[in-house]
Design a protein around this motif. Sequence first.
Motif, PDB file in Angstrom:
ATOM      1  N   LEU A 192      -1.940  -8.796   6.804  1.00  8.24           N
ATOM      2  CA  LEU A 192      -3.182  -8.799   7.585  1.00  8.24           C
ATOM      3  C   LEU A 192      -3.661  -7.373   7.831  1.00  8.24           C
ATOM      4  N   ALA A 193      -2.738  -6.494   8.179  1.00  8.52           N
ATOM      5  CA  ALA A 193      -3.096  -5.108   8.477  1.00  8.52           C
ATOM      6  C   ALA A 193      -3.671  -4.407   7.253  1.00  8.52           C
ATOM      7  N   VAL A 194      -3.022  -4.580   6.113  1.00  7.77           N
ATOM      8  CA  VAL A 194      -3.493  -3.925   4.885  1.00  7.77           C
ATOM      9  C   VAL A 194      -4.836  -4.504   4.445  1.00  7.77           C
ATOM     10  N   ASN A 195      -4.994  -5.824   4.545  1.00  7.73           N
ATOM     11  CA  ASN A 195      -6.276  -6.437   4.191  1.00  7.73           C
ATOM     12  C   ASN A 195      -7.407  -5.923   5.076  1.00  7.73           C
ATOM     13  N   LEU A 196      -7.146  -5.820   6.360  1.00 12.19           N
ATOM     14  CA  LEU A 196      -8.162  -5.299   7.282  1.00 12.19           C
ATOM     15  C   LEU A 196      -8.464  -3.838   6.986  1.00 12.19           C
ATOM     16  N   LEU A 197      -7.455  -3.079   6.657  1.00 16.06           N
ATOM     17  CA  LEU A 197      -7.634  -1.674   6.322  1.00 16.06           C
ATOM     18  C   LEU A 197      -8.521  -1.519   5.092  1.00 16.06           C
ATOM     19  N   GLU A 198      -8.338  -2.410   4.136  1.00 15.68           N
ATOM     20  CA  GLU A 198      -9.071  -2.338   2.868  1.00 15.68           C
ATOM     21  C   GLU A 198     -10.357  -3.150   2.880  1.00 15.68           C
ATOM     22  N   ALA A 201      -2.503 -10.966  22.521  1.00 17.93           N
ATOM     23  CA  ALA A 201      -3.133 -10.046  23.458  1.00 17.93           C
ATOM     24  C   ALA A 201      -4.572 -10.469  23.732  1.00 17.93           C
ATOM     25  N   GLN A 202      -5.058 -10.129  24.912  1.00 21.38           N
ATOM     26  CA  GLN A 202      -6.446 -10.413  25.251  1.00 21.38           C
ATOM     27  C   GLN A 202      -7.361  -9.341  24.677  1.00 21.38           C
ATOM     28  N   GLY A 203      -8.641  -9.699  24.547  1.00 20.64           N
ATOM     29  CA  GLY A 203      -9.601  -8.759  23.984  1.00 20.64           C
ATOM     30  C   GLY A 203      -9.981  -9.121  22.559  1.00 20.64           C
ATOM     31  N   PRO A 204     -10.859  -8.318  21.941  1.00 21.17           N
ATOM     32  CA  PRO A 204     -11.400  -8.642  20.616  1.00 21.17           C
ATOM     33  C   PRO A 204     -10.466  -8.307  19.453  1.00 21.17           C
ATOM     34  N   VAL A 205      -9.330  -8.999  19.378  1.00 25.47           N
ATOM     35  CA  VAL A 205      -8.426  -8.771  18.254  1.00 25.47           C
ATOM     36  C   VAL A 205      -8.944  -9.491  17.013  1.00 25.47           C
ATOM     37  N   SER A 206      -8.650  -8.935  15.857  1.00 23.55           N
ATOM     38  CA  SER A 206      -9.142  -9.499  14.596  1.00 23.55           C
ATOM     39  C   SER A 206      -8.287 -10.639  14.089  1.00 23.55           C
ATOM     40  N   ALA A 207      -6.978 -10.618  14.411  1.00 28.46           N
ATOM     41  CA  ALA A 207      -6.072 -11.648  13.911  1.00 28.46           C
ATOM     42  C   ALA A 207      -4.822 -11.708  14.783  1.00 28.46           C
ATOM     43  N   TYR A 208      -4.099 -12.808  14.632  1.00 28.61           N
ATOM     44  CA  TYR A 208      -2.892 -13.038  15.415  1.00 28.61           C
ATOM     45  C   TYR A 208      -1.871 -13.741  14.546  1.00 28.61           C
ATOM     46  N   VAL A 209      -0.629 -13.238  14.555  1.00 29.35           N
ATOM     47  CA  VAL A 209       0.447 -13.906  13.825  1.00 29.35           C
ATOM     48  C   VAL A 209       1.630 -14.112  14.763  1.00 29.35           C
ATOM     49  N   SER A 210       2.120 -15.336  14.803  1.00 27.07           N
ATOM     50  CA  SER A 210       3.245 -15.667  15.669  1.00 27.07           C
ATOM     51  C   SER A 210       3.818 -17.003  15.209  1.00 27.07           C
ATOM     52  N   CYS A 244       0.856  -1.186   0.000  1.00 33.18           N
ATOM     53  CA  CYS A 244       0.000   0.000   0.000  1.00 33.18           C
ATOM     54  C   CYS A 244       0.899   1.247   0.000  1.00 33.18           C
ATOM     55  N   SER A 245       1.219   1.733  -1.180  1.00 37.90           N
ATOM     56  CA  SER A 245       2.200   2.809  -1.314  1.00 37.90           C
ATOM     57  C   SER A 245       1.794   4.105  -0.611  1.00 37.90           C
ATOM     58  N   ASP A 246       0.472   4.318  -0.477  1.00 38.12           N
ATOM     59  CA  ASP A 246       0.035   5.548   0.184  1.00 38.12           C
ATOM     60  C   ASP A 246      -0.379   5.333   1.644  1.00 38.12           C
ATOM     61  N   CYS A 247      -0.045   4.168   2.192  1.00 33.18           N
ATOM     62  CA  CYS A 247      -0.301   3.915   3.611  1.00 33.18           C
ATOM     63  C   CYS A 247       0.820   4.507   4.458  1.00 33.18           C
ATOM     64  N   LYS A 262     -10.746  -6.398   3.239  1.00 29.46           N
ATOM     65  CA  LYS A 262     -10.627  -7.676   2.535  1.00 29.46           C
ATOM     66  C   LYS A 262     -10.639  -8.844   3.528  1.00 29.46           C
ATOM     67  N   ASP A 263     -10.924 -10.022   3.019  1.00 28.28           N
ATOM     68  CA  ASP A 263     -10.964 -11.224   3.847  1.00 28.28           C
ATOM     69  C   ASP A 263      -9.555 -11.611   4.279  1.00 28.28           C
ATOM     70  N   ILE A 264      -9.409 -12.168   5.478  1.00 26.24           N
ATOM     71  CA  ILE A 264      -8.083 -12.551   5.977  1.00 26.24           C
ATOM     72  C   ILE A 264      -7.953 -14.052   6.232  1.00 26.24           C
ATOM     73  N   LYS A 265      -8.991 -14.821   5.908  1.00 24.19           N
ATOM     74  CA  LYS A 265      -8.977 -16.243   6.230  1.00 24.19           C
ATOM     75  C   LYS A 265      -7.874 -17.011   5.501  1.00 24.19           C
ATOM     76  N   SER A 266      -7.512 -16.564   4.294  1.00 21.84           N
ATOM     77  CA  SER A 266      -6.462 -17.255   3.552  1.00 21.84           C
ATOM     78  C   SER A 266      -5.090 -17.018   4.187  1.00 21.84           C
ATOM     79  N   LEU A 267      -4.951 -15.911   4.910  1.00 22.83           N
ATOM     80  CA  LEU A 267      -3.695 -15.601   5.594  1.00 22.83           C
ATOM     81  C   LEU A 267      -3.669 -16.206   6.994  1.00 22.83           C
ATOM     82  N   ALA A 268      -4.749 -16.016   7.738  1.00 22.21           N
ATOM     83  CA  ALA A 268      -4.871 -16.552   9.097  1.00 22.21           C
ATOM     84  C   ALA A 268      -5.696 -17.832   9.013  1.00 22.21           C
TER      85      ALA A 268
END
Length: 364
Positions: free
Chosen positions: A293-299, A134-143, A71-74, A301-307
């Motif tokens: 994940l961050a860019v997909n959520l910003l736009e 992290a605890q709470g309603p996070v949308s995704a986790y990568v580790s 995302c060049s303008d992010c 888009k679905d993240i299931k293929s990544l997460a």
Amino acid sequence: MNATMRRVVIGATAVSMALSIAACGKAGDDKDSDSGSSDSKSIGLLLPDSVTARYEKFDKPLFEAKVKELCSDCDVQYANAAADPAKQAQQMSSMVTKGVKVIVISAQDSAAIKSSIQSAVDKGVKVVAYDRLAQGPVSAYVSFDNEKVGELQGQALLDALGSKATTKSKVVMINGDDADPNAAQFKAGAHKILDGKVDIAYEQSGLWKDTVAAQKMSAAITQLGAKNIAGVYAANDGMAGGIANTLKGAKIGDIPLTGQDAELAAIQRIVAGTQSATVYKAYKPEADTAAELAVNLLEGKDIKSLADTTVTSGSGDKVQAKLLTPVSVTVDNIKDTVVKDGLWSVAEICTAEYAAACKTAGLQ
């Protein structure tokens, strides 16, 4: 219409126009103010500390580069908590106020940050948990598969002990910070491998600090006796460095010592024989996935293929996740892991102090 009436109408019209212009000006000011606009393309990155070498040296620049590629303008807004949970909460609140729409956070304290995450989500912000869940309603986790990390550490310790790995062999365990959920997973994985095969005679938290780990190691030596310690499990390389210095000061021979993070100093200790192994968690795929994940959520888009899997956080929230595979590093595979991936070059590892050891290890 008489003159007096005309003056009243003209005056009222002028006031009305002035108010309209002021209102328009205010609306424009709001759009550019700290509260941000709905079309903001800002992504926040919150990292937990600057003591752990990886965050500033690798995670931050790799994440920023991948976001720019996607995302060049992010715009990436960055802050480091300096190991202060309250400071991290303030940083998160500030980012929300500035209009950041997606925040990627490696929590300094996974439970303490819960309310801040909830507040951000309530304001329409998406949150990605990075490296630590992290605890709470996070949308995704990568580790990484953190229990697997502990298993690799435990197995590396057993391998280094060799025939000395018996139920009578006293092992010291210095775990990570209890506020970090990863620490519990590393610990669980290590116990899965070590329990019943060695005697874990002393176990404490080192809080991810080399100084604390060194103090705990000194206490273990006092309690168990220098000659009675067969090996040491250290949950990361920073703590392993402090422990190695304590062992040297106590004139304890090069007993097996684990670590994690593949820090340069740890690789050099492995070459020199004062640390047995570390765990390499390739930073680039982790940072790249977080950026995607961050860019997909910003736009939107679905993240299931990544997460592609699901985990449950300490607050009971089900979170879509991507878990990467860690690799154990010993003197035998330094070339095929950290050197091959470009994490560290042979020149960086094999400084004058380690030149002779590098030759023996086949690195030069």
